[in-house]
Write an enzyme that holds these catalytic residues in place. Structure first.
Site, short mmCIF file in Angstrom:
data_model
loop_
_atom_site.label_atom_id
_atom_site.label_comp_id
_atom_site.label_asym_id
_atom_site.label_seq_id
_atom_site.Cartn_x
_atom_site.Cartn_y
_atom_site.Cartn_z
CE LYS A 16 -13.13 47.29 63.52
NZ LYS A 16 -14.68 47.24 64.10
CB ALA A 104 -22.97 47.99 57.45
N GLY A 105 -20.98 45.84 59.36
CA GLY A 105 -21.27 44.41 60.25
C GLY A 105 -20.13 45.01 61.47
N GLY A 106 -19.70 46.01 61.66
CA GLY A 106 -18.87 46.24 62.21
C GLY A 106 -17.48 45.50 62.67
CG MET A 107 -16.74 42.19 62.14
SD MET A 107 -16.51 40.75 61.27
CE MET A 107 -15.50 40.05 61.44
N GLY A 108 -15.14 46.45 60.35
CA GLY A 108 -14.01 47.00 59.76
C GLY A 108 -13.92 46.65 57.97
N GLY A 109 -14.50 45.96 57.65
CA GLY A 109 -14.53 46.10 55.74
C GLY A 109 -14.20 47.07 55.04
CG ASP A 144 -12.38 50.66 62.62
OD1 ASP A 144 -11.58 51.19 63.16
OD2 ASP A 144 -13.46 50.59 62.54
#
Length: 308
Positions: A16, A104-109, A144
């Protein structure tokens, strides 16, 4: 309840972008109230579940996951165990995650992995909760996870896990600039709190409760990329840029070379550039690539976790 339906079951769940993210004051429970507009984009995790006596997980795919935990502290394993516990299922599951969303990329993996695991195990084990029954479990696992289950475009309030769908029309085109190193979400929040403490007098009082602004909702409702570019905002961006100053260069590069706007996604360090057309997306990706930055083209919104 101890028999599964065979398998394997593969479920796809999206990463996301936080198109809009406001952070309220730190609450007594250690969390912040937030108001977010999430958009699920076409960068997917795929989780394959097969019956097993115990619980295990392995990672494959283009993202190096060698440092991720493989025990209960992994959100996908936690999701499988929670579903088994709540439904009385006595077997286990072996999970294989095809990882595409940055760690840890801020995309909710990790949240996408957990949502996909809930759907996969519910199908594999025949526990029959369905999406509505899985949502409360998703909320227990993390803020998330419910959105990764639902997908689309949604407003998140509270900790971000109280969701209401946002009407969205058409497709939005994004270029994601990926970073080789991750940022810790708790550290980003702490840095924001420190920044606010130091600049409190200049900022004025922090809102205790925050709302998603009408301009953002209106822009997605009519599918207008230019309006959305004007309305995009992330309170965490100031903290992410402080912790990873090189992100400023990437933001300026994309915005000077054709992107309508760029934003740090969530706690970063992934940067999402909103562009007007697929052709402009290709041009921005090429510019970033020539400067040595890894970049992907995605579109949104897309559905949440689904069996494929």
């Amino acid at each position: 309840m101890g028999r599964s339906r065979g398998g394997p079951v593969t479920v796809r769940a999206p990463g996301k972008i936080n198109v809009f993210f406001r952070v309220g004051a730190l609450q007594h429970d250690g969390y912040h109230d937030v108001a977010s507009l999430y958009q699920a984009v076409s960068l997917f995790e795929e989780v394959t579940a097969v019956p097993a006596d115990d619980f295990s997980i392995q990672f494959v795919g283009p993202v190096d996951a060698s440092h991720l935990p493989l025990d209960e502290s992994n959100l996908a394993i936690a999701a499988a165990r929670l579903l088994a516990q709540r439904t009385g299922y006595t077997g286990g599951v072996a999970l294989t995650v095809l990882k595409r969303v940055p760690i840890a990329g801020g995309m909710g993996g990790g949240s996408a992995d957990a949502a996909a695991t809930l759907v996969a195990c519910d199908e594999l084990w025949g526990t029959g909760l369905g999406r509505a029954g899985l949502l409360p479990l998703a909320a227990e696992l993390g803020a998330d996870v419910p959105f990764a289950l639902e997908g689309g475009t949604a407003v998140g309030t509270g900790r971000g896990d109280e969701l209401s769908p946002a009407l969205a029309q058409g497709d939005f085109h994004w270029v994601l600039a990926l970073s080789d190193s991750g940022l810790s979400t708790p550290v980003v929040y702490r840095t924001l709190d420190e920044h606010r403490d130091r600049h409190a007098s200049a900022l004025g009082p922090q809102p205790d409760l925050v709302k998603v602004e009408t301009a953002v909702l209106q822009a997605v409702r009519v599918g207008d990329a230019d309006s959305l570019a004007d309305a995009m905002h992330n309170d965490l961006q100031v903290a992410a840029l402080k912790l990873a100053p090189d992100l400023t260069e990437i933001l300026e590069l994309g915005e000077s070379r054709g992107a309508l706007a760029g934003i740090v996604s969530g706690s970063g360090p992934t940067i999402a550039f909103l562009v007007g057309t697929p052709q402009e997306a290709a041009e921005v990706r090429a510019v970033l690539g020539r400067r040595g930055f890894r970049a992907l083209i995605v579109t949104g919104p897309v559905p949440g976790a689904r069996v494929i």
